[in-house]
Design a protein around this motif. Structure first.
Motif, short mmCIF file in Angstrom:
data_model
loop_
_atom_site.label_atom_id
_atom_site.label_comp_id
_atom_site.label_asym_id
_atom_site.label_seq_id
_atom_site.Cartn_x
_atom_site.Cartn_y
_atom_site.Cartn_z
N UNK A 171 1.37 67.68 54.68
CA UNK A 171 1.85 66.77 53.98
C UNK A 171 2.98 66.03 54.32
N UNK A 172 3.92 67.19 54.98
CA UNK A 172 5.11 66.61 55.62
C UNK A 172 4.97 65.60 56.52
N UNK A 173 3.98 65.79 57.59
CA UNK A 173 3.78 64.59 58.60
C UNK A 173 3.28 63.60 57.90
N UNK A 174 2.07 63.68 56.97
CA UNK A 174 1.81 62.44 56.36
C UNK A 174 3.04 61.87 55.62
N UNK A 175 3.84 62.45 54.86
CA UNK A 175 4.84 61.52 54.29
C UNK A 175 5.81 60.85 55.43
N UNK A 176 6.11 61.47 56.65
CA UNK A 176 6.79 60.73 57.60
C UNK A 176 6.01 59.52 58.24
N UNK A 177 4.57 59.55 58.08
CA UNK A 177 3.97 58.52 58.61
C UNK A 177 3.84 57.49 57.65
N UNK A 178 3.74 57.69 56.35
CA UNK A 178 3.65 57.03 55.25
C UNK A 178 5.05 56.13 54.97
N UNK A 179 6.19 56.94 55.21
CA UNK A 179 7.36 56.41 55.14
C UNK A 179 7.64 55.15 56.09
N UNK A 180 7.30 55.49 57.42
CA UNK A 180 7.34 54.35 58.46
C UNK A 180 6.75 53.28 58.27
#
Length: 402
Positions: A276-285
């Protein structure tokens, strides 16, 4: 960052299990994890390595593809073998061409296939180039696809390319250096990465969208034991088959001997952040790029050069006298003026320490700005507003001089 410091402090060569048992287990675990991210079919049978960047990962893909069609190349060399030919998009990363030089394939035997306006390879053009190559007596063996092209962020159609590769017995590799981590986002992977589990090999850079310290990159292949068959030399002073845990050694799968411990930082980060943390990074970019693109569309001083795919925003600043023109179809005089403007604005921003944003032409269009956001943790929408306004203010000052 802590993982990188720790890896440097421990200073371990990750080539044999007896020298680096913990880090070899970690590396295999992270490769297994990424194989599951690609998809369950890919995860069933695979192997992989951490490599010094996706340029090397793309080289691995081409080496394995060549080995599959011509295993005797290991001993005979390229002379006397089949006339091999590879295919990549005309928007693919230049590392494919460098790989062709390094492995002796030659630049004349790597075909740049036409792409659409977004930069995605046109499947019908690939089919036509394969027919042309076969008519010339060459053996098509490799297709290098792209997940997130460098300029426009385009994703090739992996299902269509996989169909062609299956029909023509070609290896399908995906360079996911920039956009491959879209796989980590349930929001974006379905539309952009459909069919990716059908590929033969995959390259990813965790030091881009996953925001790991450089270098942190990997190569995965769907065919187990192929890396060692292609690259192995069975050096008896390192890779003795009768020693304890010899089956865990990674060194003979690679084209290196000494290998830096690049997996530790990603292993630690994945445990800390989770999926979920990496998904949030990708989605934020992606969200920041969408915000940037919308600001460009809403402001008559700017114009998108190509539509936004996901992570690359390509746009022009338009001088007051050119705001009614289409930069992609402008006159030679208008083209020349726009072509000069982006480099001048960038140079001014760079000298004043305001921002550093890349620019380039594409498919005959004049220079435009290209924005990518690999690490979005500290960038805000207010930063986007500031940068756009800075470009507009400097552009207004410069345009009168052109």
């Amino acid at each position: 960052m802590g993982g990188d410091w720790l890896a440097a402090a421990l200073n371990t060569n990750v080539h044999t299990y007896e020298v680096a048992p913990v880090f070899i287990v970690m590396e295999r675990a992270v490769i297994d994890k990424f194989a599951r991210v690609i998809g369950p079919e890919f995860a069933k049978h695979h192997e992989g390595l951490f490599v010094p960047g996706c340029s090397i990962a793309n080289l691995y893909g081409m080496l394995l593809a060549r080995f599959r069609v011509d295993p005797d190349v290991r001993t005979r060399g390229m002379a006397g073998g089949p006339m091999l030919v590879a295919f990549v998009s005309d928007q693919a990363h230049y590392s494919y061409q460098k790989s062709a030089m390094v492995m002796g394939l030659g630049l004349n035997n790597i075909v740049a296939v036409k792409s659409d306006i977004m930069g995605a390879m046109l499947p019908e053009e690939l089919e036509a180039e394969v027919v042309k190559a076969r008519a010339a007596g060459k053996l098509p063996f490799f297709v290098g696809a792209t997940a997130g092209s460098t300029v426009t962020g385009a994703f090739d159609d992996f299902n269509k390319l996989a169909d062609i590769c299956a029909k023509e017995s070609m290896w399908l590799h995906v360079d996911g250096a920039w956009g491959g981590c879209a796989l980590l986002s349930s929001m974006h992977r379905v539309n952009l990465c459909a069919g990716i589990e059908r590929i033969d090999s995959f390259a990813f850079d965790a030091h881009k969208l996953m925001a790991m310290p450089v270098q942190c990159a990997g190569f995965l292949v769907k065919h187990p034991n192929m890396l060692k068959a292609c690259n192995g030399m069975n050096a008896t002073y390192l890779f003795q088959p009768d020693k304890l845990n010899s089956d865990q050694d990674l060194g003979d799968m690679t084209i290196q001997c000494g290998r830096r411990n690049d997996c530790l930082k990603l292993w630690m980060a994945w445990h800390a952040l989770g999926d979920s943390g990496f998904e949030e990074r990708v989605n934020r970019s992606a969200a920041l790029c969408q915000y940037w693109a919308q600001k460009v569309k809403d402001d008559p001083r700017f114009k998108m050069a190509v539509p936004l795919v996901l992570f690359n925003v390509c746009f022009w600043y338009l001088p007051a006298d050119l705001r009614s023109c289409d930069p992609s179809k402008c006159t030679p005089e208008e083209h020349a003026k726009l072509h000069k403007l982006a480099p001048l604005i960038k140079a001014r921003m760079q000298k004043e320490g305001l921002a550093m944003i890349g620019f380039q032409p594409l498919k005959g269009m004049p220079n435009f700005f290209r924005v990518v956001i690999p690490g979005a943790a500290v960038l805000s929408m207010q930063d986007v507003d500031f940068i756009l306004e800075t470009i507009a203010q400097i552009g207004k000052e410069i345009e009168s001089q052109l």
